[in-house]
Design a protein around this motif. Structure first.
Motif, PDB file in Angstrom:
ATOM      1  N   CYS A 222       0.537   2.165  -3.997  1.00 18.90           N
ATOM      2  CA  CYS A 222       1.680   2.605  -4.815  1.00 18.90           C
ATOM      3  C   CYS A 222       2.919   2.809  -3.927  1.00 18.90           C
ATOM      4  N   TYR A 224       5.555   4.747  -4.488  1.00 14.36           N
ATOM      5  CA  TYR A 224       6.353   5.961  -4.696  1.00 14.36           C
ATOM      6  C   TYR A 224       6.052   7.049  -3.663  1.00 14.36           C
ATOM      7  N   CYS A 225       5.191   7.982  -3.960  1.00 15.32           N
ATOM      8  CA  CYS A 225       5.124   9.154  -3.077  1.00 15.32           C
ATOM      9  C   CYS A 225       4.140   8.970  -1.919  1.00 15.32           C
ATOM     10  N   GLY A 228      -0.027   7.832  -1.518  1.00 19.92           N
ATOM     11  CA  GLY A 228      -0.540   6.504  -1.150  1.00 19.92           C
ATOM     12  C   GLY A 228      -1.724   6.060  -1.986  1.00 19.92           C
ATOM     13  N   CYS A 229      -1.592   6.179  -3.295  1.00 21.80           N
ATOM     14  CA  CYS A 229      -2.705   5.806  -4.179  1.00 21.80           C
ATOM     15  C   CYS A 229      -2.957   4.303  -4.123  1.00 21.80           C
ATOM     16  N   CYS A 257      -0.566   8.703 -11.312  1.00 26.30           N
ATOM     17  CA  CYS A 257       0.380   9.505 -12.089  1.00 26.30           C
ATOM     18  C   CYS A 257       1.268   8.555 -12.887  1.00 26.30           C
ATOM     19  N   GLY A 260       3.212   5.856 -10.818  1.00 29.77           N
ATOM     20  CA  GLY A 260       2.387   4.779 -10.271  1.00 29.77           C
ATOM     21  C   GLY A 260       1.888   3.842 -11.352  1.00 29.77           C
ATOM     22  N   ILE A 388      -1.482  13.402  -7.629  1.00 34.07           N
ATOM     23  CA  ILE A 388      -2.899  13.120  -7.385  1.00 34.07           C
ATOM     24  C   ILE A 388      -3.493  14.162  -6.440  1.00 34.07           C
TER      25      ILE A 388
END
Ligand code: SF4
Length: 903
Positions: A222, A224-225, A228-229, A257, A260, A388
């Protein structure tokens, strides 16, 4: 743990005591059809498809609710089982729109799989009885009761995993249905839009509006944040079609989330993406060829070599992108003026934790948080900013009975799960943390042997607390003495205890002291170096950890090897074949100050938007105007790009290969899923071309894996990391050799610096205090539905529907005193600027404090914030400044900076 031996379908199986028969079958790769079972959910036994025959028993029990027992002999596909199972499937399908060809889940449907397993032909009939209406109220999620099979998985995942409980099953028989609690529409409910419900739905009872069947999937991370999903990008043609969570990922186990899951596709496919370079001519940015843009850059930058040049790198770009930017700055431009947005988020973490522990990174893995006995979340609105990780906290509390202490001036979502909520005043963290340490010392709750064996300078720390006046701590923080003591006891007595923190700790003029105080507390109780404990700074951007690791810092080469250290300098000079400047460079804030003073004349900004993200942004905009030459490289024409002489189109994470390093130090592969749009290029390719045009050597890479090879030779903690190894999963650094498995827990045997160092700290108040002219405190943070300056998320229509404008949170008492109504338009004024926005009257904000995010360029919160710096980490005091509020007129409300995104 004791194990159990049983036989399933004539196969000998051994499982841990406490496991179910279904667990045992799955562990032996024996397929048992099940529609309501899920490893993350409590056994339910609702669909009854997982029935099995157990020798010696008459009934056919559901295997998901039956404990495996020693000597059990189980048959999962006997004639009797198959016959009953077939009838169950027929009944389920009879109460279901039975037309797979027209269903959006066709070929991705568990019910379809089970149907095939029991050899039933779908009938192509419509659901005639029962509830058949469809809830389309939500921007992303549809509840389609024609296809719902009432397995309640969505209800359970929302409650048990997400901790939200937005859904319920009501009614019985033909009137049974899934609905938002209180029979509301989903849009009216407490839904957090994570989409865990539709991900778990075994049929098509809950689906996404933006669903499009992919023809191919690519595993990546992912964008975004910092969590690191792991995600899979679904591709259709050369376009992204959808995103799903990677169930194999140890970071997120398939959960995502809202950003993501639903916030990626529209950004990548956005029609306003930059597709060719822009060059300023006669005051206008006009399209140009790469050759033209590169020629201008080459000739201009050649005249700004040395400390007239600075580069701002990107925590959104890959490690390889970041590595080559700092290499360009140092080897080609001859300056250490290289920094990135970590300066604005976790530079105190680096400064503080390197001092205390010898390493400035999160000490423990995300996946261990749920096993902690106590979690102390201070200065983090975890469920909004790192959702997450928030799931791990909820699991720890709801499933495993952990104690949760929340320290936050705002009544954040995590307070719902907390054993104790400390509502301290903004900027008083050092006092609170020292108060807790004082109680732990006073009540002899500290870990004496850990301190003696593993730490140093304890006596000085102990002495510094002897003079602490706990009543004064109460006065400063506004937290009752009993609550401070209760928090101290809870943390010290429930080991392993994990501390989570984010920018509520770091964005202060005393951010480094805050971090040191946290480190002291962890060492005092021995909560470091063991599983589920530690000090865990949650990083904001997807690759902010990696950008730091890669040396995009003015005082560190890659791998935190200090610029002022002659041995480190010689090492990099030998590797890069040139002499390097010996003075540390300027930080971001100093770069803009120097630009305003005319000392920095040329700036290269990659994937950052300082015109919005920097504090006191009026000054930053003045600096951008003053520059003689500005190159901006990004996905879109940002507010910063509008000041540029040259704008270069970068490709997105979905269009390139590379690696990101997440907040828990896990280096993960980013994979190209589609071709770059237009003429956009990967950041590393652009930077290397600029370097080569300026005569730089060592930029002839054909693939980012070659850059990683170079990194692994120069950065000891990345020494064993290669693309080949990352094919089978991420690796947590330090990973010094090709055989090393990576390091989940830091400081296990010894601290990275040898011994853990106690550092006495003293409370210092925020630099602005409320007064008659500016009586309120403004604190800032992030929303779940937007990200940073909104350059990506504001292009997603559904996210804008969920959170499309700044709403200034203000306590009802303050609102009443000022005559402000909920939704009223207000002007917020600080010593540096003013903005107009709508008010949201809420108890979430304490009296005397207002809260704003920084996602909305039209109401740029950073026009208000205080640029005063922490003297060590040079981070601005973004979390506390003083303001006053006036009523404003509706007509003063600014137009949205982004046109309504099409949805
Ligand atoms: Fe992406 Fe962070 Fe959300 Fe995971 S928690 S899906 S990394 S934004």
């Amino acid at each position: 743990m004791a194990t159990i031996k049983l036989t399933i379908d004539n196969v000998a199986v051994e499982v841990e005591e406490g496991k179910t028969v279904l667990d045992a079958a799955q562990s032996a790769s024996i397929y048992v059809p099940a529609l309501c079972a899920d490893p993350d959910l409590k056994p339910y036994g609702g669909c009854r498809l997982c029935i099995v025959e157990i020798e010696g028993r008459d009934a056919l029990p559901t295997s998901c609710t039956t404990a495996a027992a020693e000597g059990m002999v189980v048959h999962t596909r006997s004639e009797r089982v198959n016959e009953v199972r077939r009838r169950i499937v027929e009944l389920i399908r009879a109460d279901h729109d039975d037309n797979c060809r027209l269903c959006p889940k066709n070929e991705f449907c568990d019910l379809q799989r089970v149907t095939n397993y029991v050899s039933i032909e779908p009938q192509e009939t419509k659901k005639l009885a029962g509830i058949t209406d469809v809830d389309r109220s939500h921007p992303f999620i549809v509840i389609d009761r024609r296809r719902c099979i009432l397995c309640a998985k969505c209800v359970r995942v929302c409650e048990e995993v997400q901790g939200v409980g937005a859904l319920e099953m009501v009614g019985q028989g033909f009137s049974a249905k899934i609905t938002a609690i209180g029979d509301k529409t989903l849009a009216e409910s407490t839904c957090e839009s994570c989409g865990q419900c539709l991900d778990r739905c075994p049929a098509a009872g809950i689906i996404t509006k933006i669903y499009r069947l992919p023809t191919e999937e690519v595993k990546t991370v992912c964008p975004y944040c910092g969590v690191g999903c792991g995600i899979y990008l679904g591709i259709y043609g050369n376009q992204l079609a959808c995103v799903r969570g990677d169930k194999e990922s140890p970071v997120n186990n398939g959960n995502l989330c809202v950003k993501g899951r639903f916030g990626v596709v529209d950004v990548i496919n956005d029609l306003e993406r930059l597709t060719s370079p822009l060059v300023r001519k006669n005051g206008q940015l006009v399209e140009a060829t790469w050759d033209e843009a590169m020629d201008v850059i080459g000739s201009k930058l050649a005249s700004y070599k040395g400390d007239q040049f600075a580069a701002i790198s990107s925590a959104k770009s890959t490690n390889e992108d970041n590595y080559v930017v700092q290499k360009l700055a140092r080897t080609v431009m001859g300056t250490n003026n290289i920094d990135h947005c970590a300066r604005l988020c976790h530079s105190p973490t680096l400064a503080g934790l390197i001092t205390s522990f010898g390493s400035g990174a999160m000490t423990n893995p995300i996946g261990e948080i749920s096993e902690a006995k106590c979690i102390f979340a201070i200065g983090t609105d975890t469920t909004a900013t790192h959702p997450i990780v928030g799931l791990q906290v909820k699991k720890a509390v709801n499933r495993n009975g952990a104690k949760l202490i929340v320290a936050n001036p705002r009544q954040i979502d995590l307070c719902r799960f907390a054993s104790l909520w400390l509502r301290h005043r903004p900027g008083t963290d050092v006092a609170l943390l020292c108060g807790m340490a004082w109680v732990i010392l006073d009540e002899q709750l500290y870990d004496r042997s850990f301190i003696e064996e593993r730490c140093e300078d304890f006596n000085a720390f102990e002495k510094s607390l002897q003079s602490l006046d706990i009543e004064q701590v109460v006065q400063i923080t506004g937290v009752a003495r009993d609550d401070i003591a209760a928090a101290a006891r809870m943390y010290a007595e429930n080991s392993p205890a994990s501390i989570l923190y984010a920018m509520g700790i770091t964005q202060h003029s005393h951010g480094t002291d805050n971090v040191l105080a946290i480190a002291n507390l962890a060492m005092l109780t021995g909560n470091i170096g063991k599983p589920s404990s530690g000090v865990n700074p949650l990083r904001g951007q997807n690759n902010v950890q990696g950008a730091c690791d890669m040396g995009c810092l003015p005082d560190f080469y890659p791998g935190y090897q200090p610029v002022p250290d002659p041995a480190a300098r010689q090492k990099f000079e030998a590797a890069w074949g040139c002499s390097l400047p010996s003075e540390a460079g300027l930080t971001i804030s100093e770069i803009f100050d120097a630009a305003r003073e005319g000392k920095i004349k040329a700036l290269y900004v990659i994937g950052e938007n300082p015109a919005i993200s920097e504090p006191d942004s009026t000054r930053v905009r003045e600096a951008l105007e003053k520059l003689e030459f500005l190159v901006v490289q990004d996905l879109f024409l940002t507010e910063t790009g509008q000041f540029a002489d040259i704008v270069l189109p970068a490709s997105t994470f979905a269009e390139r290969d590379g690696t990101f390093t997440n907040t828990e130090r896990r280096v993960q592969r980013v994979r190209r899923a589609i071709e770059p749009v237009g003429q956009s290029r990967a950041d590393w390719q652009i930077t290397c071309q600029i370097a080569k045009n300026l005569g730089g050597n060592g930029f002839d890479y054909n693939h980012p894996s070659q850059i990683m090879e170079e990194i692994s030779k120069l950065v000891p903690s990345y020494g064993g990391i290669s693309y080949e190894r990352l094919e089978t999963g991420g690796l947590q650094w330090p990973c010094p050799t090709p055989e090393h498995p990576g390091t989940p827990v830091l400081h296990a045997e010894r601290f990275a610096r040898g011994k853990g160092k106690f550092v006495p700290v003293q409370y210092r108040p925020p630099l602005e205090q409320p007064d008659e002219e500016y009586p309120l405190v403004l604190t800032t943070g992030r929303s779940l539905y937007q990200f940073h300056t909104g350059t990506m998320t504001r292009r997603v229509g559904g996210l804008n529907e969920l959170k499309g404008e700044e709403l200034v949170e203000i306590n009802p008492k303050d609102a009443t005193a000022l005559g402000i109504a909920d939704g009223g338009v207000i002007r917020i004024i600080s010593r540096r600027g003013q903005v107009v926005a709508r008010a949201k009257v809420t108890e979430v904000s304490p009296e005397g404090v207002i809260f704003m995010s920084f996602h909305f360029a039209e109401t740029a919160t950073n026009l208000l914030t205080n640029p005063a710096l922490d003297p060590v980490a040079k981070i601005p005091e973004l979390k506390v400044c003083t303001v006053r509020i006036e009523e404003a007129d509706e007509s003063e409300l600014p137009e949205p900076a982004y046109e309504e995104a099409l949805f």
